[in-house]
Write a protein that holds these residues in place. Structure first.
Motif, PDB file in Angstrom:
ATOM      1  N   GLN A 758       0.711  -1.387  -0.285  1.00 50.40           N
ATOM      2  CA  GLN A 758       0.281  -0.405   0.052  1.00 50.40           C
ATOM      3  C   GLN A 758       0.876   1.280  -0.315  1.00 50.40           C
ATOM      4  N   ILE A 759       0.527   2.791  -0.351  1.00 47.43           N
ATOM      5  CA  ILE A 759       1.470   3.146  -0.213  1.00 47.43           C
ATOM      6  C   ILE A 759       0.974   4.942  -0.135  1.00 47.43           C
ATOM      7  N   ARG A 760       1.838   5.197   0.872  1.00 47.47           N
ATOM      8  CA  ARG A 760       0.687   6.470   1.027  1.00 47.47           C
ATOM      9  C   ARG A 760       1.450   7.670   0.644  1.00 47.47           C
ATOM     10  N   ILE A 761       1.324   8.908   0.910  1.00 51.19           N
ATOM     11  CA  ILE A 761       1.786  10.242   0.770  1.00 51.19           C
ATOM     12  C   ILE A 761       1.301  11.051   1.381  1.00 51.19           C
ATOM     13  N   ASP A 762       2.162  11.151   2.451  1.00 44.42           N
ATOM     14  CA  ASP A 762       1.687  11.563   3.718  1.00 44.42           C
ATOM     15  C   ASP A 762       0.119  11.733   4.532  1.00 44.42           C
ATOM     16  N   ASN A 763       0.261  10.125   4.424  1.00 47.24           N
ATOM     17  CA  ASN A 763      -0.227   9.416   5.204  1.00 47.24           C
ATOM     18  C   ASN A 763      -1.628   8.630   5.060  1.00 47.24           C
ATOM     19  N   GLU A 764      -1.724   9.454   3.586  1.00 43.53           N
ATOM     20  CA  GLU A 764      -3.024   9.391   2.480  1.00 43.53           C
ATOM     21  C   GLU A 764      -2.627   7.946   1.420  1.00 43.53           C
ATOM     22  N   ILE A 765      -3.579   6.678   1.740  1.00 43.70           N
ATOM     23  CA  ILE A 765      -3.529   6.445   0.515  1.00 43.70           C
ATOM     24  C   ILE A 765      -3.595   6.496  -1.002  1.00 43.70           C
ATOM     25  N   ILE A 766      -2.935   5.997  -1.811  1.00 44.00           N
ATOM     26  CA  ILE A 766      -3.208   6.430  -3.313  1.00 44.00           C
ATOM     27  C   ILE A 766      -3.425   5.605  -4.162  1.00 44.00           C
ATOM     28  N   TYR A 767      -3.762   5.431  -5.037  1.00 44.90           N
ATOM     29  CA  TYR A 767      -4.698   4.361  -6.078  1.00 44.90           C
ATOM     30  C   TYR A 767      -4.327   4.056  -7.259  1.00 44.90           C
ATOM     31  N   GLY A 768      -3.016   4.131  -7.648  1.00 42.20           N
ATOM     32  CA  GLY A 768      -2.207   4.424  -8.869  1.00 42.20           C
ATOM     33  C   GLY A 768      -0.727   4.599  -9.280  1.00 42.20           C
ATOM     34  N   MET A 769      -0.155   4.294  -9.518  1.00 42.33           N
ATOM     35  CA  MET A 769       1.056   4.322  -9.346  1.00 42.33           C
ATOM     36  C   MET A 769       1.447   5.437 -11.016  1.00 42.33           C
ATOM     37  N   ALA A 770       0.205   5.586 -11.867  1.00 39.83           N
ATOM     38  CA  ALA A 770       0.858   6.903 -12.077  1.00 39.83           C
ATOM     39  C   ALA A 770       0.149   8.303 -11.163  1.00 39.83           C
ATOM     40  N   GLN A 771      -0.046   7.796 -10.200  1.00 38.33           N
ATOM     41  CA  GLN A 771      -0.058   9.723  -9.410  1.00 38.33           C
ATOM     42  C   GLN A 771       0.710   9.864  -8.726  1.00 38.33           C
ATOM     43  N   LEU A 772       2.244   9.345  -9.022  1.00 33.73           N
ATOM     44  CA  LEU A 772       3.520   9.181  -8.351  1.00 33.73           C
ATOM     45  C   LEU A 772       4.574  10.316  -9.703  1.00 33.73           C
ATOM     46  N   TYR A 773       3.599  10.585 -10.859  1.00 31.43           N
ATOM     47  CA  TYR A 773       4.762  11.273 -11.400  1.00 31.43           C
ATOM     48  C   TYR A 773       4.609  12.569 -11.939  1.00 31.43           C
ATOM     49  N   ARG A 774       3.670  13.081 -10.589  1.00 30.94           N
ATOM     50  CA  ARG A 774       3.748  14.826 -10.374  1.00 30.94           C
ATOM     51  C   ARG A 774       4.951  14.706  -9.592  1.00 30.94           C
ATOM     52  N   PHE A 775       5.261  13.969  -8.870  1.00 32.25           N
ATOM     53  CA  PHE A 775       6.109  14.555  -7.302  1.00 32.25           C
ATOM     54  C   PHE A 775       7.689  13.904  -7.638  1.00 32.25           C
ATOM     55  N   PHE A 776       8.983  14.376  -7.657  1.00 30.01           N
ATOM     56  CA  PHE A 776      10.278  14.074  -7.902  1.00 30.01           C
ATOM     57  C   PHE A 776      10.649  14.101  -6.954  1.00 30.01           C
TER      58      PHE A 776
END
Length: 908
Positions: A758-776
């Motif tokens: 399970q992947i979380r950004i600042d404790n919030e669950i994300i639902y797709g790997m594509a959502q990570l491309y906006r971050f560096f």
């Protein structure tokens, strides 16, 4: 002799109404401009230059001012909301199915502006249990609310509202108390109270035998959740647990959480709400018209209630200042009644009231020499009024129904009587006010105008049905000899296990009666069972003992100021503001929001001159997390702070209706237990609970991310730290302990097993790997990996998005040098997905022979049953596994002509 009053309806302008619906911004502009124009007109109308310094306001000017008052009320577009539920009570693991009827509070037509409603479930501790946001579909609002199979048995409150309704009194929200039972245990409980400040809770099995010697404990809390006491003890030979209670003042709103350990190791939990040990009651005396007028026989109404909010049956006497009895009274229905009194000038009166062994002395309202009181006598299609006492010069009689003003009629002092023709008025509460020349009401009276109810024919195709047999029911509805057309909701339940209370609140009683009155009305359905003289009299007692609450009418020349704080939700949006590192307004900054979900919802806008932004046109479902970032107008990152407004934050729940007493719970216990006996045991399939040791390790190099895996520090991230401009979508695949699966990643445990992460950004669950491309990578502060040594594989692919899923990769983003972030992670509630009720079909021998037990209690649920212009409709469904089916059919809705309709029928 009084004159005949003709009715003038203050109808809406359909062209304006159509324009209102175009979008939020058009409506808000129209609303603000209309408020400004009304304010200017009212100010000019109150100017002595216009009405003349040497003369009173003319009757036409009075009428214009009063019609402007109701036009202002109309412009607020207040809403009413009612939910039709498929059943009156439920079990843990059950599903509450509902159809929501959102209507204009004035016309009761469904042409409202809001496109979203909110449905919440609270327990008796005012704790939110679950919540849903529902989007209007092509017909209306329909959905369901799942009840967790771990929910404790007890009484809960279902509340519903729109965002626009938050601008008004919360007492206008929809609320309904419902019982929820549990099937997992056969424990029975009973509560008694001793004279020694003790609550005795007795536990027994389903046969009534006491549970002796079981380990039991309790914790007692006050209304704010502060612990008052606790204890642990084995149950007595009578199965009792003894709880010491505090004083009555502290006990108000208190609750006791109990635990009972059974022989098989099962832990039985239940929350109890102690009742005050000292019984008490309250009584109010309300003269007809609101004032006691000297020298004239006058009706005085009264209402008595117990401390728990339920009616109190009372009797008593009225005494004057000398102690002489001048009148006697006793309650006629649900603690209400009337008596006749001739008040004398300069006299004072008090009532001595008895309720069982209790008594109370209450002063009656004071007598005012120059007061007046409006009295009415109702007959078929006519309403005769008479004003007692002194009528001020320039007085007018005003009548409205739900804010729809019917007439403004002059009432001179020498003509205190009149006749109102009511045959053209709508059904509901007619509010009569006698206002003086300055628009201040001096006396008022509520009258309920009944109309003939619609006629229903609900016929089945066969006299009886067996197991899994097809049922066809033909429905016909009409009114006044004419068919009614509309879209209705219908629930068909097993009458052997579900029993609807015909006296409880329903769509007719709520929209036409209870939603417009102050206070709690006991068993409102009683007043609509028939149109007998006795029932009409008791309904008039309700009119005399409850005040109008929908809007204030203290001054008919000056409406109460109304400045809405919440928008009408025509669509979904995100709003907020952007400021620079120095706290200054960030003008013309671009703001982008994208969702951490599979739909990848994206929206963008530009801040205005105040740094505010509004992103409209968003469409997202369920609980959704947005990443909101900002750039300057040149497209570069700027040191700034982004903040998003919280939608409807801090909504406080306040129960509007009294909860069941222990006596009333016992009376409903048999019905609920019969229902629970037919309900399948809850299935506890799901993820187990894991206790993980969480360790966060700070990296030695402040410019590179750090990785923590179960107490083990990984220091080899320096070799990829130079790829700071790499997107996180690719960056995380190189982290130690991460296994690249292509579309997703897994984490390797210390024992060598790999589990989907399970992947979380600042404790919030994300639902797709594509959502990570906006971050560096350079935007990451540190990573944290949580991996259990051994865990069960996920039950479903969706399990990795559950809150309690134990295998997690945490990504924490970095703050800038000023300690602020150029982004914000914002969680909000999207609307729930549309649901459909499952109707099993036994149309083949194979389906008929299916061995899966059919224990349905709701046999059929259709939120959108179409009744055609011929007033006819048909439903078809199959029975359950009962040998002989008894059906209970409840149909509710609003016809296209605005008629509020309901029927409850039982078919053998």
């Amino acid at each position: 002799m009084g004159g005949l009053i003709f009715i003038i309806n203050n109808r809406r302008n359909p062209k304006i109404r159509k324009k209102d619906k175009e979008n939020n911004l058009d409506f808000n502009r129209y609303f603000i401009m209309k408020k400004i124009v009304l304010y200017i007109l009212l100010m000019l109308g109150s100017s002595p230059f216009l009405k003349g310094e040497n003369g009173p306001m003319s009757q036409n000017e009075q009428q214009d001012r009063i019609f402007s008052f109701f036009s202002d009320i109309e412009s607020r577009h207040e809403e009413k909301l009612w939910l039709h539920l498929d059943k009156p009570y439920y079990a843990a693991g059950d599903t509450i199915r509902f159809r929501a009827y959102l209507s204009d509070a004035m016309t009761l037509c469904p042409d409202t502006l809001s496109n979203f409603i909110y449905v919440d479930l609270f327990d008796r501790r005012n704790k939110l249990i679950s919540s849903k946001k529902i989007k209007r579909d092509s017909v209306g609002f329909a959905n369901n609310l799942y009840i967790s199979d771990t929910l404790s048995a007890g009484e809960y409150t279902l509340q519903a509202y729109t965002g626009w309704m938050l601008n008004f009194d919360p007492s206008c929200f929809f609320q309904k108390n419902i019982l929820i039972g549990r099937t997992a245990s056969d424990i029975r409980t009973d509560i008694t109270y001793t004279d020694k400040d003790m609550m005795v809770i007795r536990f027994s099995d389903k046969s009534g035998s006491p549970l002796f010697g079981n380990e039991a404990s309790y914790e007692l809390f006050d209304r704010n959740g502060k612990q008052l006491s606790s204890g642990q003890q084995p149950t007595s030979p009578s199965g009792a647990l003894f709880v010491t209670l505090p004083t009555d003042s502290t006990l108000n709103g208190a609750y006791a959480e109990t635990r009972l350990k059974l022989g098989n190791g099962t832990l039985y939990k239940r929350t109890f709400f102690p009742e005050p040990r000292t019984a008490s009651f309250d009584i109010q005396f309300l003269p007809e018209g609101g004032n006691l007028v000297p020298g004239t026989p006058q009706i005085v109404a009264f209402k008595a209630v117990q401390s728990n909010g339920y009616p109190a049956e009372v009797r008593g006497a009225i005494l004057n200042s000398a102690g002489d009895t001048v009148a006697r009274f006793s309650s006629e229905h649900d603690g209400m009644g009337i008596f006749l009194l001739t008040p004398q000038s300069a006299e004072t009166y008090r009532a001595v009231t008895f309720c069982d062994t209790l008594s109370v002395s209450t002063p009656l309202p004071s007598i005012h020499e120059n007061a007046c009181a409006l009295t009415v006598t109702q007959s078929e299609n006519n309403l005769r009024y008479r004003v007692l006492g002194t009528i001020p010069e320039g007085s007018v009689l005003v009548a409205h129904t739900r804010g729809l003003c019917h007439f403004v009629h002059s009432v001179p002092p020498n003509n205190p009587e009149g006749l109102i023709k009511t045959d053209s008025l709508p059904e509901g509460i007619l509010h009569l006010l006698l206002a003086d020349s300055s628009g201040i009401p001096k006396t008022e009276r509520l009258v309920y105008l009944s109309r003939p109810q619609e006629q229903w024919q609900v016929t089945q195709d066969k006299p009886s049905y067996g197991k899994r047999e097809k049922v066809r029911i033909d429905i016909t509805v009409g009114k006044g000899g004419q068919p009614l057309e509309g879209t209705f909701s219908v629930s068909v339940t097993d009458a052997n296990t579900v029993k609807t209370d015909s006296l409880s609140d329903n769509i007719r009683t709520n929209l036409l009666l209870t939603s417009d009155l102050k206070g709690y009305i006991h068993n409102p359905g009683y007043y609509f069972l028939d149109d007998s003289p006795a029932r009409r009299h008791y309904l008039d007692l309700v009119m005399m003992t409850h005040g109008w609450r929908r809007f204030k009418t203290d001054d008919l020349f000056h409406p109460e100021p109304f400045t809405p704080k919440h928008y009408i939700e025509r669509g979904q949006y995100i709003s907020g503001y952007v400021s620079t590192a120095g706290g200054k307004v960030a003008k013309q900054a671009s703001v982008t929001a994208f969702a951490f979900n599979k739909d990848n919802v994206v929206g963008s806008t530009v801040t205005d001159s105040m740094g505010r932004f509004l992103i409209e046109g968003l469409d997202f479902q369920d609980s959704t997390v947005f990443f909101i970032s900002s750039k300057n107008k040149r497209g570069g990152r700027i040191p700034c702070e982004v903040k998003a407004d919280k939608l409807y934050s801090g909504l406080k729940f306040k129960p509007l209706h009294p909860f069941f007493t222990e006596d009333s719970l016992r009376s409903r216990s048999d019905d609920l237990q019969r229902y629970l006996a037919s309900f399948p045991k809850p299935n506890n399939d799901g993820l187990g609970e894991y206790e993980l040791e969480e360790v966060t390790v700070t990296a030695k190099d402040p410019n590179r991310p750090a990785v923590a895996i179960y107490k083990k520090i990984i220091d080899d991230t320096a070799r990829i730290a130079k790829f700071g401009s790499m997107s996180l979508e690719h960056y995380i695949k190189f982290l130690p302990g991460v296994v690249n699966n292509g579309d997703w990643i897994s984490l390797r445990s210390p024992s060598g097993f790999s589990y989907p992460a399970q992947i979380r950004i600042d404790n919030e669950i994300i639902y797709g790997m594509a959502q990570l491309y906006r971050f560096f990578a350079k935007e990451v502060d540190y990573f944290k990996l949580e991996v259990p040594s051994i865990m069960n594989p996920p039950l479903t692919p969706r399990a990795i998005f559950w809150d309690n899923y134990p295998c997690r990769l945490h990504i924490f983003l970095r703050e800038d040098v000023n300690g602020i972030r150029n982004f914000v992670v914002y969680r909000t509630n999207g609307y729930a997905k549309h649901t459909e009720f499952y109707h099993p079909v036994y149309d083949t021998p194979e389906r008929l022979a299916n061995k899966t037990p059919d224990r349905r209690t709701t046999l059929y649920w259709e939120p959108y049953l179409r009744i055609g212009d011929d007033g006819k409709g048909t439903i078809e469904f199959y029975t359950n596994d009962k040998d002989k089916s008894r059906l209970e059919v409840v149909i509710e809705g609003i016809a296209t002509d605005g008629s509020v309709c309901r029927t409850l029928q039982r078919l053998e």
